[in-house]
Structure formats: C-alpha cells, structure tokens
Design a protein around this motif. Structure first.
Motif, PDB file in Angstrom:
ATOM      1  N   ILE A 229       0.786  -1.614   0.021  1.00 39.64           N
ATOM      2  CA  ILE A 229       0.248   0.054  -0.186  1.00 39.64           C
ATOM      3  C   ILE A 229       0.544   1.585  -0.173  1.00 39.64           C
ATOM      4  N   SER A 230       2.071   1.488   0.250  1.00 44.31           N
ATOM      5  CA  SER A 230       3.434   2.333   0.567  1.00 44.31           C
ATOM      6  C   SER A 230       3.841   2.612  -0.683  1.00 44.31           C
TER       7      SER A 230
ATOM      8  N   GLY B  98       1.665   8.027  -5.795  1.00 45.19           N
ATOM      9  CA  GLY B  98       1.612   8.482  -6.591  1.00 45.19           C
ATOM     10  C   GLY B  98      -0.472   8.277  -6.567  1.00 45.19           C
ATOM     11  N   LYS B  99      -0.644   6.932  -5.656  1.00 45.56           N
ATOM     12  CA  LYS B  99      -1.784   6.948  -5.851  1.00 45.56           C
ATOM     13  C   LYS B  99      -2.673   5.757  -7.145  1.00 45.56           C
ATOM     14  N   PRO B 100      -1.828   5.558  -8.348  1.00 44.42           N
ATOM     15  CA  PRO B 100      -1.804   5.353  -9.655  1.00 44.42           C
ATOM     16  C   PRO B 100      -2.985   4.805  -9.452  1.00 44.42           C
ATOM     17  N   HIS B 101      -3.934   5.338 -10.859  1.00 44.44           N
ATOM     18  CA  HIS B 101      -5.534   4.107 -11.259  1.00 44.44           C
ATOM     19  C   HIS B 101      -5.074   2.526 -12.258  1.00 44.44           C
TER      20      HIS B 101
ATOM     21  N   THR C 101     -10.926   3.093  -7.042  1.00 45.62           N
ATOM     22  CA  THR C 101      -9.951   4.274  -6.969  1.00 45.62           C
ATOM     23  C   THR C 101      -9.444   3.740  -5.734  1.00 45.62           C
ATOM     24  N   ILE C 102     -10.045   2.782  -5.268  1.00 50.60           N
ATOM     25  CA  ILE C 102      -8.749   2.295  -4.161  1.00 50.60           C
ATOM     26  C   ILE C 102      -8.278   0.509  -4.783  1.00 50.60           C
ATOM     27  N   PRO C 103      -7.151   0.070  -5.087  1.00 50.42           N
ATOM     28  CA  PRO C 103      -6.595  -1.027  -5.942  1.00 50.42           C
ATOM     29  C   PRO C 103      -7.167  -2.546  -4.857  1.00 50.42           C
TER      30      PRO C 103
END
Length: 291
Positions: A25-26, A32-35, A44-46
């Motif tokens: 998760i880090s 940048g929290k990619p999709h 939006t949350i993997p």
C-alpha cells in the motif's frame, strides 16, 4: 532458552504478512496512487492483487510464501507439542482428528495464497479468483476444526488451563468476523464486478484481521516455553551447575529451566533433556520450590 522456541513461528508469519501489506500500500501511495489498468474506472482503491500484479509481484509471492510456511509450521508445532506432552495432550480421537484436519486445510490454504500471488489477476483472472477462494475458504475451515479441538480441550481442562478457552474464543471470533467480511466482499465483488471501493476496503480489512488470527497461535505455543533462572544450590532437585571456590568455601552457581506459564503445559513440560523433575511426572503442574 525462551528466545529460541516455537512461538516465533506465528510471530514471523504475522510480521511478514503485515510488512508485505504495508509495503504494497505504501508503494501505491508513493507512486501517487495510480489507477492500474486492471482496475475499473469507477474504483480508486486497488485490491491487494491489483498492486501485486505490478512490478512488485516478486514481493507479493515471497511475502505470501513466507507467511503461510511459518503459519503452517505453527500448526505442525502445536500438533507435535501436544503429541509429545509439552502441551496438554488430546483426550480422544475427536480432538486429535480435528487437529489433523485443521493442518490439512491449512496446507490447502497455503497453496491457495501462494498460487494466487503467482497467477496474477491480469493474465490469469479465473485461476487467480479460484485460488483466492481456496485461500480464504481453506483457512476458515481450518480455523473451524482447530476451534473444535480447543473447545474440547477447554472443556476437559477447564479448571487447570483457562488459556485453552481464551484461544478458542479468539479463533471463534476470527471465524465469525472473517466469514462475515468474506460474504460481504463476495457479494459486493459479484454485484458490482469489483467496480466499487467498498469491496476493496473489505479485502484489506480481511487481510488485516488474518494477522490477528496468526498471532493467536502465540498463546497456544507459549506454554511450552522455558526460561533460565539462577538459584541457590539445593533449592532445586534438578539443576545444572559448575563448582567454584570463593573465600575457601565450595559453592555452586546453578541454572535450571522453568516454564514461562504452566497454563496448558503438558505432562512432559517439566522435563529437561529427558529427565523428569524429582523422578516423577507432574501432570502439567509445575511446583518451582516444593518438590
């Protein structure tokens, strides 16, 4: 010594599992929290597997393998310690059979986790989903059977070893919570085809709850642990010592092995290097100063 004992198996397993989840998760957050390409546009949350299918798949595979190997070693250690009398023995075929069945399903669950980490959800979606079901289902069934074992042991030794009931309730709560979360995850995942964040959040919660289940095996294995103490000569019937001379007097500095806890300790728990304290088994009752 207590530092080198079977209780380290669940500790290593839980720490590896938690470290892997945090690293995954880090990594996603740092980037940048990619999709990811395997995520629906509306989510939006993997999933854990979404991150695991990217460039850190080797970490996912290694972390999963280490986790389940040491968890299964915890199952095997518990069975061997009961068989050898270092933990209270099984009282009949039923609880012994429950222990063996729980080990079998733990191995199936381990295979499921390792295979789902290898067959990612991008290139092998169907196989991946099947292995996810095997992982969750097998460990839940394993937990049910080990709960039945501890319920039987807790009833048999309800006065002497309360820790057995404690372990039972922890594992029972794991079953109830994890089963509820798994059903919720399955419903949301099928209904929305993984398009909502709710299913992803549930998957991460399921993974974190699994950590506490792994740690519960510390309670089971801790009664087999012994620590080293120093005591005056003659206070113990069984001791190991070396003679020394001080001020013209012949003295001994002796050491012995004492259990960390006698709760759930087996009838062989009072032995050291094959010898029994005072020549007699204590049936799991440790009397440190009154042999």
């Amino acid at each position: 010594m207590w530092i080198v004992s079977f209780w380290v198996f669940p500790v290593i397993s839980a720490c590896m599992w938690l470290a892997m989840l945090i690293a995954m998760i880090s990594t996603w957050a740092v980037k940048g929290k990619p999709h990811y390409s395997n995520m629906p546009a509306s989510r939006t949350i993997p999933y854990i597997s979404d991150i695991g299918a990217t460039g850190i798949q080797p970490l996912f595979i290694a972390g999963s393998a280490v986790t389940v190997v040491f968890l299964d070693l915890s199952f095997l250690a518990e069975r061997w310690l009961r068989h050898s009398g270092q933990l209270v023995r099984n009282k009949g075929r039923f609880d012994k059979a429950c222990s063996i069945i729980s080990i079998i399903f733990s191995f199936l669950g381990a295979a499921g986790l390792i295979l789902l980490s290898i067959f990612n959800d991008v290139d092998y979606r169907r196989v991946h989903d099947s292995m996810l079901g095997l992982f969750i289902g097998a460990y839940l069934i394993s937990a049910i059977f080990i709960c039945l074992e501890y319920l039987r042991l807790g009833v048999t030794y309800r006065r002497q070893h309360r820790v057995l009931f404690l372990s039972f309730w922890i594992k029972f709560l794991f079953i109830v919570i994890e089963l509820g979360l798994a059903i919720g995850f399955g419903v949301l995942n099928q209904r929305n085809r993984g398009a909502t964040n709710a299913a992803a959040v549930l998957e991460w919660v399921i993974a974190l709850v699994f950590t506490f289940y792994v740690l519960s095996f510390i309670i089971d294995l801790l009664p087999s642990v012994r620590t080293r103490r120093h005591i005056p000569q003659g206070e113990k019937a069984m001791h190991i010592g070396r003679p020394s001379t001080s001020s013209g007097r012949h003295q001994h500095e002796v050491t012995y092995e004492e259990p960390v806890t006698t709760d759930s300790m087996g009838d062989r728990g009072n032995t050291y290097r094959g010898q029994v304290v005072n020549g007699h088994p204590t049936n799991g009752t440790y009397l440190p100063r009154d042999f």
